[in-house]
Design a protein around this motif. Structure first.
Motif, PDB file in Angstrom:
ATOM      1  N   CYS A  12      -3.757  -0.418  14.437  1.00 46.33           N
ATOM      2  CA  CYS A  12      -4.477  -0.274  13.172  1.00 46.33           C
ATOM      3  C   CYS A  12      -3.510  -0.415  12.000  1.00 46.33           C
ATOM      4  O   CYS A  12      -3.781  -1.148  11.045  1.00 46.33           O
ATOM      5  CB  CYS A  12      -5.175   1.079  13.131  1.00 46.33           C
ATOM      6  N   ARG A  13      -2.394   0.261  12.094  1.00 42.87           N
ATOM      7  CA  ARG A  13      -1.410   0.220  11.013  1.00 42.87           C
ATOM      8  C   ARG A  13      -0.932  -1.210  10.745  1.00 42.87           C
ATOM      9  O   ARG A  13      -0.849  -1.648   9.604  1.00 42.87           O
ATOM     10  CB  ARG A  13      -0.221   1.104  11.368  1.00 42.87           C
ATOM     11  N   ASP A  14      -0.658  -1.944  11.831  1.00 44.84           N
ATOM     12  CA  ASP A  14      -0.154  -3.310  11.683  1.00 44.84           C
ATOM     13  C   ASP A  14      -1.199  -4.233  11.060  1.00 44.84           C
ATOM     14  O   ASP A  14      -0.877  -5.084  10.223  1.00 44.84           O
ATOM     15  CB  ASP A  14       0.282  -3.856  13.044  1.00 44.84           C
ATOM     16  N   ALA A  39       0.855  -1.189   0.000  1.00 42.51           N
ATOM     17  CA  ALA A  39       0.000   0.000   0.000  1.00 42.51           C
ATOM     18  C   ALA A  39       0.890   1.238   0.000  1.00 42.51           C
ATOM     19  O   ALA A  39       1.877   1.305   0.749  1.00 42.51           O
ATOM     20  CB  ALA A  39      -0.898  -0.005   1.243  1.00 42.51           C
ATOM     21  N   ASP A  40       0.557   2.210  -0.835  1.00 42.32           N
ATOM     22  CA  ASP A  40       1.375   3.416  -0.913  1.00 42.32           C
ATOM     23  C   ASP A  40       1.257   4.264   0.345  1.00 42.32           C
ATOM     24  O   ASP A  40       2.235   4.858   0.800  1.00 42.32           O
ATOM     25  CB  ASP A  40       0.972   4.247  -2.138  1.00 42.32           C
ATOM     26  N   SER A  41       0.058   4.329   0.906  1.00 43.66           N
ATOM     27  CA  SER A  41      -0.154   5.100   2.135  1.00 43.66           C
ATOM     28  C   SER A  41      -1.423   4.614   2.814  1.00 43.66           C
ATOM     29  O   SER A  41      -2.247   3.934   2.199  1.00 43.66           O
ATOM     30  CB  SER A  41      -0.267   6.602   1.824  1.00 43.66           C
ATOM     31  N   LEU A  42      -1.581   4.949   4.092  1.00 45.96           N
ATOM     32  CA  LEU A  42      -2.757   4.582   4.870  1.00 45.96           C
ATOM     33  C   LEU A  42      -3.460   5.841   5.342  1.00 45.96           C
ATOM     34  O   LEU A  42      -2.862   6.924   5.388  1.00 45.96           O
ATOM     35  CB  LEU A  42      -2.341   3.737   6.088  1.00 45.96           C
ATOM     36  N   PRO A  43      -4.751   5.742   5.706  1.00 46.18           N
ATOM     37  CA  PRO A  43      -5.442   6.904   6.255  1.00 46.18           C
ATOM     38  C   PRO A  43      -4.681   7.467   7.462  1.00 46.18           C
ATOM     39  O   PRO A  43      -4.068   6.711   8.229  1.00 46.18           O
ATOM     40  CB  PRO A  43      -6.800   6.341   6.681  1.00 46.18           C
ATOM     41  N   ALA A  44      -4.710   8.780   7.621  1.00 51.44           N
ATOM     42  CA  ALA A  44      -3.927   9.439   8.672  1.00 51.44           C
ATOM     43  C   ALA A  44      -4.198   8.856  10.047  1.00 51.44           C
ATOM     44  O   ALA A  44      -3.269   8.594  10.820  1.00 51.44           O
ATOM     45  CB  ALA A  44      -4.211  10.942   8.656  1.00 51.44           C
ATOM     46  N   LEU A  45      -5.471   8.622  10.389  1.00 50.23           N
ATOM     47  CA  LEU A  45      -5.815   8.105  11.710  1.00 50.23           C
ATOM     48  C   LEU A  45      -5.199   6.732  11.930  1.00 50.23           C
ATOM     49  O   LEU A  45      -4.626   6.448  12.986  1.00 50.23           O
ATOM     50  CB  LEU A  45      -7.335   8.019  11.863  1.00 50.23           C
ATOM     51  N   CYS A  46      -5.272   5.876  10.926  1.00 52.28           N
ATOM     52  CA  CYS A  46      -4.752   4.516  11.043  1.00 52.28           C
ATOM     53  C   CYS A  46      -3.232   4.509  11.106  1.00 52.28           C
ATOM     54  O   CYS A  46      -2.629   3.742  11.853  1.00 52.28           O
ATOM     55  CB  CYS A  46      -5.238   3.676   9.876  1.00 52.28           C
ATOM     56  N   SER A  47      -2.589   5.354  10.334  1.00 50.85           N
ATOM     57  CA  SER A  47      -1.132   5.367  10.306  1.00 50.85           C
ATOM     58  C   SER A  47      -0.535   5.823  11.628  1.00 50.85           C
ATOM     59  O   SER A  47       0.615   5.517  11.945  1.00 50.85           O
ATOM     60  CB  SER A  47      -0.634   6.276   9.171  1.00 50.85           C
TER      61      SER A  47
END
Length: 236
Positions: A190-192, A177-185
């Motif tokens: 969530c990020r994991d 994935a190039d990037s994740l939603p700000a809250l999740c990142s």
């Protein structure tokens, strides 16, 4: 005049016999090459092999073939308990040298190829309920769309992220994935969870002739990966 006609008939007959013998010989060689590739790559079925150039017997006498083409189905890359099916690998080997006993292919001066992976196979290899599809182009770069399954994160149930398919070290297909939603990142849990479903690497243990994967293009029909090599060894 009659003798000349007889001579011409004999020449035509001999020429036809030579062509027939040449075609029989090349068909036998193609079958042997296909069986060798099948056994060396552990394939379920033999690939399609075509030896170009005429006459074949003259090439054999020189222990050198102009070009050998192979179309291989059923190659797999594995990682994380999942198998990524390579839909088809088409390879062209140029300036091919035969072994000293003329029974096998030894090496090629250069080679090129193209591997195809469908989105269905990419989805199946990414884990349960993860969907991978075409994501269009952005700034001249082809993308894929990744839709992870996150039952423990209901606020992200309809999450879709853009991602990139690339190659690593010439033998590994990477989805990320190039990037994740700000809250999740910003939240490691969530990020994991998201990254566990969107980011994968599958390694091809063996590529025919030592070919190296080098470029990926995401199209509407699937993933196209080009491959190339120089002074490649075809024994084994």
């Amino acid at each position: 005049m009659r003798a000349l006609r007889v001579l011409l008939v004999i020449v035509v007959i001999l020429g036809g016999l030579f062509v027939a013998a040449d075609r029989v010989a090349v068909n036998i060689a193609e079958d042997k090459a296909a069986d060798k590739i099948r056994s060396s790559q552990g394939l379920d079925r033999a690939p399609e092999v075509s030896i170009t150039g005429f006459p074949f017997l003259t090439q054999v006498a020189n222990r050198s073939l102009d070009e050998v083409d192979a179309t291989i189905d059923g190659l797999n890359a594995t990682a994380e308990g999942h198998t990524l099916r390579i839909q088809q690998l088409s390879a062209k080997f140029h300036d091919v040298k035969l072994t000293s006993d003329y029974t096998s292919i030894e090496s090629a001066a250069s080679a090129s190829g193209e591997a195809r992976i469908s989105y269905a196979d990419l989805t199946a290899a990414s884990g349960k309920n993860v969907k991978v599809s075409y994501g269009g182009e952005k700034n001249g770069k082809s993308q894929v769309k990744i839709s992870p399954n996150l039952p423990s994160l209901p606020m992200l149930n309809s999450l879709e992220v853009t991602g990139t398919v690339s190659v690593v070290n010439g033998d590994t297909v990477r989805l990320r994935a190039d990037s994740l939603p700000a809250l999740c990142s910003q939240l490691s849990a969530c990020r994991d969870q998201v990254r566990a479903q969107t980011d994968h690497e599958w390694k091809l243990n063996r590529l025919p002739g030592g070919l190296k994967l080098d470029k990926v293009v995401s199209t509407r029909d699937g993933i196209s990966i080009s491959a190339s090599g120089t002074d490649v060894k075809l024994q084994g």
